[in-house]
Design an enzyme around this catalytic site. Structure first.
Site, PDB file in Angstrom:
ATOM      1  CB  THR A  71      39.039   1.812  30.785  1.00 49.85           C
ATOM      2  OG1 THR A  71      38.825   2.668  31.905  1.00 49.85           O
ATOM      3  CG2 THR A  71      39.268   0.395  31.263  1.00 49.85           C
ATOM      4  CG  ASN A 151      42.607   9.794  38.830  1.00 45.01           C
ATOM      5  OD1 ASN A 151      43.775   9.449  38.696  1.00 45.01           O
ATOM      6  ND2 ASN A 151      41.692   8.991  39.338  1.00 45.01           N
ATOM      7  CG  HIS A 201      33.481  10.574  30.949  1.00 45.82           C
ATOM      8  ND1 HIS A 201      33.428  10.571  32.316  1.00 45.82           N
ATOM      9  CD2 HIS A 201      34.331   9.582  30.608  1.00 45.82           C
ATOM     10  CE1 HIS A 201      34.211   9.593  32.788  1.00 45.82           C
ATOM     11  NE2 HIS A 201      34.771   8.990  31.774  1.00 45.82           N
ATOM     12  CB  THR A 237      28.839  -0.447  14.562  1.00 44.32           C
ATOM     13  OG1 THR A 237      28.659  -1.637  13.800  1.00 44.32           O
ATOM     14  CG2 THR A 237      28.197   0.728  13.853  1.00 44.32           C
ATOM     15  CB  CYS A 327      34.070   0.180  50.061  1.00 45.16           C
ATOM     16  SG  CYS A 327      33.323  -0.337  51.579  1.00 45.16           S
TER      17      CYS A 327
END
Ligand code: PLP
Length: 378
Positions: A71, A151, A201, A237, A327
């Site tokens: 993102t 996706n 991920h 960092t 929704c």
């Protein structure tokens, strides 16, 4: 036993990735900006990880930057391409991820750049002729932002063709490869791509870490300001354990592309054939013959109260999949992708997405449950 069939949303972490991350978190915990032993060790872990990403996509290490997510990477590319490179027009598609679409809304609202959405057909394919026609007007400095694989419905776009159209017409190409990196080979030397994003991920790495490829020819300025991390490109960092985990996960995925592809394709084929055998009036969203991602199967069920409750009832039965709806103001409606491809709104879509960690037994159990949950009087 629970069955996880929502791998396009996120994936379970690979045990070897966890091991690498555990070591970094416990032993190599230095701040990479520190010049002492611990800092230098952490820095070398990051630089090693950068080499892995660069090698995977055939980029140079100076073109790879770690981010907190895809993102962030997509926001950075789109917003800074307008700011730094004088992009006047962005051409995209209504089936992109919200992080692209909402960035484009933001860019457009500032009035500095025109945004044009290509038409998509009912399979989610973009209109390549429309793209070509638009790009032929070379007087407008353009960026094309089209994802590699969708996706929600699994449709893949022909990124070589899009890249070539961009190259021929002096446009830049941004490609969200979140769903395909580590699953399909991507080579930025043989495919014309200026910007590319990925997220750990989605390939059995940790959440909260991603990367962006920015080609040397279209370098951007920083998106997040602060310290000199990531060679002044991305302050903050570094998530050293996350970056190490991303690299390990990408390495494992990239080394096993063919094997994983075959396994996941077999699972999908089995799932589909069992559904076709046992259930009636089922449609599949997205491309089904070629150019689809094998880890995604978007299934459209006939309308009815049983269909409305299906995702929830599957979950109660121990099976996690994803609903194809969003929704909005308390009313469930098809997602923006399903709306864009004209999915009939009275039907219900469930996205099942697979990984090499799934088994044929899980597929059989899931279809049996689906059969049970959709049969009988409504
Ligand atoms: N792009 C696509 C195609 C995705 O599927 C996702 C995640 O769902 C993203 C971008 C956002 O990735 P991240 O979770 O790293 O922000």
């Amino acid at each position: 036993m629970r069955i996880y069939l929502d791998n396009a949303s996120t994936t379970p972490i690979h045990p070897e990735v966890l091991e690498v991350m555990h070591k970094v978190l416990t032993e190599d915990f230095g701040n990479p900006s520190s010049i002492h032993h611990y800092g230098r060790k952490a820095r070398s872990i990051i630089e090693q990880a950068r080499k892995v990403v660069a090698k995977t996509i055939n980029a140079s290490i100076g073109e790879v930057f770690f981010t907190s997510s895809a993102t962030e990477a997509n926001n950075m590319v789109l917003k800074n391409a307008v700011k730094d490179l004088g992009i006047q027009r962005i051409i995209s598609s209504p089936t992109e991820h919200h992080c692209v679409l909402h960035s484009l809304d933001n860019i457009q609202s500032e009035g500095k750049c025109e945004v044009i959405m290509l038409s998509v057909n009912r399979y989610g394919n973009i209109d390549y002729d429309q793209l070509k026609l638009l790009l032929e007007d070379k007087s407008i400095k353009s960026l094309v932002s089209i994802m590699h694989g969708n996706n929600e419905i699994g449709t893949m776009h022909d990124i070589k063709r899009i890249g070539q159209l961009c190259k021929d017409n002096g446009a830049l190409f941004h490609c969200d490869t979140v769903q395909t990196i580590g699953k399909y080979p991507i080579d930025v030397q043989t495919t014309y791509i200026n910007f590319l994003s990925g997220s750990a991920h989605k390939f059995h790495g940790p959440k909260g870490v991603g990367f962006v490829f920015i080609s040397n020819e279209s370098m951007l300025s920083p998106f997040i300001h602060g310290g000199a991390q990531e060679r002044n490109m991305r302050a903050g960092t570094e998530n050293v354990a996350g970056i190490a985990g991303l690299a390990k996960a990408l390495e494992i995925s990239s080394e096993n592309i063919a094997k994983n592809h075959q396994k996941v394709q077999q699972l999908r084929t089995l799932f589909k054939s069992l559904i076709d055998e046992k259930l009636t009036d089922i449609h599949y969203n997205g491309v089904q013959n070629d150019n689809f991602m094998v880890h995604v199967l978007s299934v459209s069920f006939p309308a009815g109260p049983k269909a409305d409750m299906l995702v929830m009832n599957l979950d109660i039965a121990g099976i996690s999949a994803s609903s194809g709806s969003a929704c909005s103001a308390g009313i469930e409606e098809d997602s923006h992708v399903l709306i864009a491809i004209g999915h009939p709104s009275e039907r219900k879509t469930i996205r099942f997405s697979f990984s090499p960690f799934n088994t044929e037994d899980e597929i059989r159990i899931t279809v049996e449950k689906l059969n049970y949950l959709t049969k009988g009087s409504d």
